[in-house]
Write a protein that holds these residues in place. Structure first.
Motif, PDB file in Angstrom:
ATOM      1  N   ARG A  79      -7.234 -28.927  -7.307  1.00  0.00           N
ATOM      2  CA  ARG A  79      -8.109 -29.281  -6.191  1.00  0.00           C
ATOM      3  C   ARG A  79      -7.285 -29.529  -4.929  1.00  0.00           C
ATOM      4  N   GLY A  80      -7.807 -29.003  -3.822  1.00  0.00           N
ATOM      5  CA  GLY A  80      -7.147 -29.200  -2.532  1.00  0.00           C
ATOM      6  C   GLY A  80      -6.010 -28.238  -2.260  1.00  0.00           C
ATOM      7  N   SER A  81      -5.572 -27.470  -3.281  1.00  0.00           N
ATOM      8  CA  SER A  81      -4.416 -26.598  -3.074  1.00  0.00           C
ATOM      9  C   SER A  81      -4.807 -25.221  -2.546  1.00  0.00           C
ATOM     10  N   MET A  82      -6.106 -24.898  -2.587  1.00  0.00           N
ATOM     11  CA  MET A  82      -6.535 -23.574  -2.148  1.00  0.00           C
ATOM     12  C   MET A  82      -6.990 -23.615  -0.690  1.00  0.00           C
ATOM     13  N   SER A  83      -8.258 -23.870  -0.463  1.00  0.00           N
ATOM     14  CA  SER A  83      -8.792 -23.841   0.897  1.00  0.00           C
ATOM     15  C   SER A  83      -8.667 -25.178   1.604  1.00  0.00           C
ATOM     16  N   GLY A  84      -8.362 -26.228   0.850  1.00  0.00           N
ATOM     17  CA  GLY A  84      -8.320 -27.560   1.435  1.00  0.00           C
ATOM     18  C   GLY A  84      -9.676 -28.210   1.496  1.00  0.00           C
ATOM     19  N   ARG A  85     -10.739 -27.459   1.143  1.00  0.00           N
ATOM     20  CA  ARG A  85     -12.095 -27.987   1.143  1.00  0.00           C
ATOM     21  C   ARG A  85     -12.462 -28.474  -0.256  1.00  0.00           C
ATOM     22  N   LYS A  86     -13.316 -29.489  -0.273  1.00  0.00           N
ATOM     23  CA  LYS A  86     -13.803 -30.005  -1.550  1.00  0.00           C
ATOM     24  C   LYS A  86     -14.687 -28.956  -2.214  1.00  0.00           C
ATOM     25  N   LYS A  87     -14.600 -28.884  -3.553  1.00  0.00           N
ATOM     26  CA  LYS A  87     -15.401 -27.928  -4.320  1.00  0.00           C
ATOM     27  C   LYS A  87     -16.406 -28.691  -5.169  1.00  0.00           C
ATOM     28  N   VAL A  88     -17.689 -28.352  -5.020  1.00  0.00           N
ATOM     29  CA  VAL A  88     -18.758 -28.929  -5.827  1.00  0.00           C
ATOM     30  C   VAL A  88     -19.127 -27.916  -6.902  1.00  0.00           C
ATOM     31  N   ASP A 148     -25.559 -36.761  -1.398  1.00  0.00           N
ATOM     32  CA  ASP A 148     -24.414 -36.847  -0.491  1.00  0.00           C
ATOM     33  C   ASP A 148     -23.486 -37.990  -0.900  1.00  0.00           C
ATOM     34  N   GLU A 149     -24.048 -39.098  -1.346  1.00  0.00           N
ATOM     35  CA  GLU A 149     -23.221 -40.219  -1.813  1.00  0.00           C
ATOM     36  C   GLU A 149     -22.370 -39.795  -3.007  1.00  0.00           C
ATOM     37  N   LEU A 150     -22.967 -39.025  -3.914  1.00  0.00           N
ATOM     38  CA  LEU A 150     -22.247 -38.589  -5.108  1.00  0.00           C
ATOM     39  C   LEU A 150     -21.166 -37.571  -4.757  1.00  0.00           C
ATOM     40  N   ILE A 151     -21.472 -36.669  -3.833  1.00  0.00           N
ATOM     41  CA  ILE A 151     -20.481 -35.682  -3.402  1.00  0.00           C
ATOM     42  C   ILE A 151     -19.352 -36.363  -2.650  1.00  0.00           C
ATOM     43  N   ASP A 200     -30.809 -25.320  -6.041  1.00  0.00           N
ATOM     44  CA  ASP A 200     -30.917 -24.993  -4.611  1.00  0.00           C
ATOM     45  C   ASP A 200     -30.661 -26.220  -3.740  1.00  0.00           C
ATOM     46  N   TYR A 201     -31.215 -27.365  -4.165  1.00  0.00           N
ATOM     47  CA  TYR A 201     -31.032 -28.578  -3.369  1.00  0.00           C
ATOM     48  C   TYR A 201     -29.569 -29.008  -3.353  1.00  0.00           C
ATOM     49  N   LEU A 202     -28.909 -28.956  -4.486  1.00  0.00           N
ATOM     50  CA  LEU A 202     -27.509 -29.392  -4.541  1.00  0.00           C
ATOM     51  C   LEU A 202     -26.601 -28.436  -3.781  1.00  0.00           C
ATOM     52  N   VAL A 203     -26.924 -27.145  -3.800  1.00  0.00           N
ATOM     53  CA  VAL A 203     -26.180 -26.191  -2.973  1.00  0.00           C
ATOM     54  C   VAL A 203     -26.360 -26.531  -1.496  1.00  0.00           C
ATOM     55  N   GLU A 204     -27.587 -26.850  -1.105  1.00  0.00           N
ATOM     56  CA  GLU A 204     -27.877 -27.232   0.281  1.00  0.00           C
ATOM     57  C   GLU A 204     -27.072 -28.466   0.687  1.00  0.00           C
ATOM     58  N   ARG A 205     -27.022 -29.476  -0.184  1.00  0.00           N
ATOM     59  CA  ARG A 205     -26.295 -30.704   0.136  1.00  0.00           C
ATOM     60  C   ARG A 205     -24.776 -30.469   0.156  1.00  0.00           C
ATOM     61  N   CYS A 258     -22.430 -31.141   3.402  1.00  0.00           N
ATOM     62  CA  CYS A 258     -21.245 -31.999   3.339  1.00  0.00           C
ATOM     63  C   CYS A 258     -19.962 -31.220   3.598  1.00  0.00           C
ATOM     64  N   ASP A 259     -20.102 -29.966   4.071  1.00  0.00           N
ATOM     65  CA  ASP A 259     -18.965 -29.107   4.403  1.00  0.00           C
ATOM     66  C   ASP A 259     -18.074 -28.868   3.184  1.00  0.00           C
ATOM     67  N   CYS A 260     -18.703 -28.596   2.036  1.00  0.00           N
ATOM     68  CA  CYS A 260     -17.973 -28.346   0.797  1.00  0.00           C
ATOM     69  C   CYS A 260     -18.223 -26.922   0.309  1.00  0.00           C
ATOM     70  N   ASP A 261     -17.254 -26.383  -0.387  1.00  0.00           N
ATOM     71  CA  ASP A 261     -17.487 -25.163  -1.133  1.00  0.00           C
ATOM     72  C   ASP A 261     -18.290 -25.519  -2.380  1.00  0.00           C
ATOM     73  N   TYR A 262     -18.884 -24.532  -2.997  1.00  0.00           N
ATOM     74  CA  TYR A 262     -19.652 -24.814  -4.214  1.00  0.00           C
ATOM     75  C   TYR A 262     -19.568 -23.625  -5.163  1.00  0.00           C
ATOM     76  N   GLU A 263     -19.837 -23.886  -6.428  1.00  0.00           N
ATOM     77  CA  GLU A 263     -19.899 -22.831  -7.441  1.00  0.00           C
ATOM     78  C   GLU A 263     -20.991 -23.195  -8.431  1.00  0.00           C
ATOM     79  N   VAL A 264     -21.833 -22.224  -8.781  1.00  0.00           N
ATOM     80  CA  VAL A 264     -22.903 -22.423  -9.752  1.00  0.00           C
ATOM     81  C   VAL A 264     -22.535 -21.677 -11.035  1.00  0.00           C
ATOM     82  N   VAL A 265     -22.551 -22.400 -12.148  1.00  0.00           N
ATOM     83  CA  VAL A 265     -22.222 -21.829 -13.456  1.00  0.00           C
ATOM     84  C   VAL A 265     -23.450 -21.918 -14.345  1.00  0.00           C
ATOM     85  N   GLU A 266     -23.824 -20.811 -14.987  1.00  0.00           N
ATOM     86  CA  GLU A 266     -25.003 -20.765 -15.850  1.00  0.00           C
ATOM     87  C   GLU A 266     -24.604 -20.970 -17.309  1.00  0.00           C
TER      88      GLU A 266
END
Length: 671
Positions: free
Chosen positions: A259-268, A381-384, A409-414, A418-426
């Motif tokens: 974490r933090g070593s790639m884009s510097g952005r938080k990943k959700v 947002d508090e949890l992120i 969809d809501y968590l991707v929006e949040r 919060c200016d974070c990257d995100y990834e959805v895994v099924e």
């Protein structure tokens, strides 16, 4: 299992006869159609594997003189996601003991390991596939954990991935460490493959006896969620993760380390899966492994019953003299979603948000500081914000209250807000209901969660689905399952009867259907020797006498469940209709809640109740027209004799030294 034959019996069936497919393939297609609901046809990949990959294995057996080895094709074990392509059963050439070889067949011509996940492989499909060596290792691990003849005898089983169409094009797959439970052979290594088979199976050995032992083996159940979380302090795996579970687990694990070593952005990371898809297994293994690596990891949920059970399990697992300290630590390890708003940003390394469909719009309650409420951040947002690595596990169809907003969809929006990257895994697999994906799909259609007509339930040989003509019949049948089979059973119902807090500490008999009266599960404050408190209803054996409500049953599973469909859900014009006037859920009776919200949340509640069972479910509807409609969809009744299945035994509360050794051997670290 589609077919079981000796190599000698299969050999004539792999001779081309001028038809579209080999005789063996035609036989397997017919067996597949007959054994699947709605006469489902096998996919093209499976048919191609039978036409081109199976002959490779059978020819090797014949060439080695292993004619009597039994070949088990498409072997399935209840609770295991997917089937093992082939299991060979015979006798070991040295020890003369039982010997089994699990073979994963791949027709890949080329494949490349993901640069960020050593067990995720790009083989030309839309989504990454689990590394075939890891896949067969997990099959072996699962069988060792769950089948009595292999438990404590891991030397009896070996695993092989055979990529007979590929050579140098899959070179990166060899970077993964191999073991006896997972080896890789390609087109230019068929000689080595033959040598390995010869080292595991003896000519003339009793393949029939070995196959009988495996097919008739007593099966051990997987641990319940609370039992599993009680083992997070163990250095050894609790679950044998399968396919997408393993990919999701390693994805998060890798991201925590980098974490933090790639884009510097938080990943959700957002992990989505239906009931029984293995979300709990992933959460347990993440919590266990990351703690072992020294990371600061916290588990959170929106369910009081679930969190209290996890805390209790942690305390019960501690030595008697250290339970006070364990109780204190458990309150730090297992928290509620509303308990993070006052903490500093990134003060946790990893936050595992389990059952994230219950994330609220805002944090509220007595334990939420006034200034946190006044700040008014969304709870998501508090949890992120609080964790360097937030992980959400959820099912879009399990939210229960109007203010529960947790969806993908809501968590991707949040995350984006919060200016974070995100990834959805099924997680598409199924590990409850004896691994019946068909049942989970049927429930979603029955409740119109999908835009389709409710079909009749077609028994698939995995889960037992029955109707009851009365609650008395339902209760008597479940009691019989407990007495005769040692099953764990509970009765649940839609929220259609009042649930009052008693003034004298006694239970109120609120669920009343004609002359049958039973209490809801106890509310907090009820203290009776024969009744567990609310949070323990699902796990305490004394809970059977009370009816579980949706808020108490969610997050838990049972061998058998009885589900009472109340007057809030009735059958009209060919589908279920919601009557909001019949609900007694105070949150849904509020005037600010729309009819559409009530309709959605009532269906969600029954979706949860109908998907709690491991072995079987009994359904009763109070409405006569609904009962009549269900009779056209479900053929089984409680008057029918039980399915002939081997009696199961539960795993012990702690793994033995032998099991620890097995797990340690099968666990591969990717440092």
């Amino acid at each position: 299992m589609l077919l079981r034959k000796s190599a000698a019996e299969l050999s004539p069936l792999i001779v081309p006869v001028g038809r579209d497919h080999l005789p063996l393939t035609e036989r397997l297609i017919n067996e597949y159609v007959q054994s699947h609901p709605n006469k489902k046809q096998p996919n093209k990949g499976l048919i191609a594997s039978w036409d081109h990959s199976l002959p490779e294995v059978i020819n090797v057996l014949i060439a080695l003189g292993l004619d009597s080895v039994e070949v088990l094709i498409e072997y399935s074990t209840p609770g295991m996601s997917g089937d093992a392509d082939v299991i060979l059963a015979g006798q070991h050439p040295m020890s003369e003991d039982l010997s089994y070889v699990v073979i994963e067949l791949k027709q890949w011509h080329k494949a490349v390991v993901s640069p960020t996940n050593p067990i995720a492989v790009d083989a030309g499909y839309d989504k990454p596939k689990l590394h075939p060596v890891r896949q067969v290792q997990r099959y072996c691990e699962y069988l060792v954990q769950h089948l009595a003849p292999l438990r404590g005898s891991q030397q009896r089983i070996a695993g092989v991935a055979l990529l007979h169409n590929a050579s140098a094009e899959v070179a990166s797959l060899f970077d993964l460490p191999q073991s006896d439970h997972g080896r890789l052979y390609t087109r230019d290594q068929l000689g080595a493959f033959r040598g390995f088979i010869a080292s595991r199976l003896a000519p003339g050995g009793s393949g029939s006896h070995a196959a009988d032992v495996l097919c008739q083996a007593q099966q051990y159940e997987a641990p319940s969620s609370s039992e599993a979380f009680s083992r997070v302090g163990s250095p050894h795996p609790v679950f044998a993760l399968q396919k997408e579970q393993e990919i999701a687990f390693q994805e998060v694990r890798h991201k925590v380390r980098t974490r933090g070593s790639m884009s510097g952005r938080k990943k959700v990371v957002i992990i989505q899966g239906g009931p029984g898809s293995g979300k709990t297994a992933v959460a347990v293994e993440l919590l266990r492994s990351l703690k072992q690596e020294g990371h600061h990891v916290v588990h959170a949920s929106g369910s009081r019953s679930f969190t209290k059970n996890l805390r209790k399990a942690a305390v019960d697992a501690a030595p008697y003299g250290k339970r006070g300290a364990a109780d204190k630590q458990s309150r730090k390890d297992y928290r509620y979603f509303q308990q993070f708003g006052h903490l500093e940003e990134n003060s946790l390394e990893v936050l595992i948000c389990d059952e994230a469909h219950r994330v609220r719009e805002k944090s509220d309650g007595r334990d939420v500081k006034k200034w946190v409420k006044e700040r008014g951040l969304p709870q998501a947002d508090e949890l992120i914000r609080v964790a360097e690595m937030p992980v959400f596990l959820l099912d879009d169809w399990q939210s229960l209250r109007p203010d529960e907003v947790g969806t993908v969809d809501y968590l991707v929006e949040r995350a984006m807000a919060c200016d974070c990257d995100y990834e959805v895994v099924e997680l598409p697999g199924m590990f409850r209901a004896e691994g019946s994906i068909a049942f989970r799909e049927w429930v979603t259609k029955l409740l119109s969660l999908k835009a389709t007509t409710a079909p009749a339930w077609v028994p698939d040989g995995r889960i037992d689905v029955r109707l009851a003509d009365s609650p008395e019949d339902m209760e008597a049948f479940l009691m019989e399952r407990m007495e005769k089979d040692g099953a764990r059973a509970r009765m649940t119902a839609g929220f259609c009867w009042e649930w009052k807090t008693p003034s004298d500490g006694q239970l109120l008999v609120e669920v009343q259907i004609d002359g049958w009266h039973r209490p809801w599960n106890a509310k907090d404050g009820v203290q009776l020797d024969s009744v567990p408190e609310s949070s323990q209803w699902a796990t305490d054996p004394r809970g059977f006498g009370q009816i579980g409500c949706i808020y108490t049953a969610q997050n838990f599973e049972f061998d058998w469940t009885g589900v009472i469909i109340g007057p809030d859900l009735v059958w009209q014009n060919g589908r279920f209709t919601v009557d909001r006037a019949k609900t007694h859920d105070g949150k849904l009776k509020q005037k600010t809640v729309s009819d559409a919200q009530v309709d959605r949340l009532v269906r969600h509640a029954y979706h949860v109740l109908l998907t709690r069972a491991r072995t079987g479910i009994v359904i009763y509807s109070q409405d006569e027209d609904t009962r009549n409609a269900l009779r056209t969809l479900i053929s089984g009744t409680v008057a029918d004799s039980p399915l002939a299945k081997p009696k199961k035994r539960k795993l012990p509360p702690l793994v033995t030294e032998v099991e620890q050794a097995v797990a340690q051997q099968l666990t591969i670290e990717f440092d």
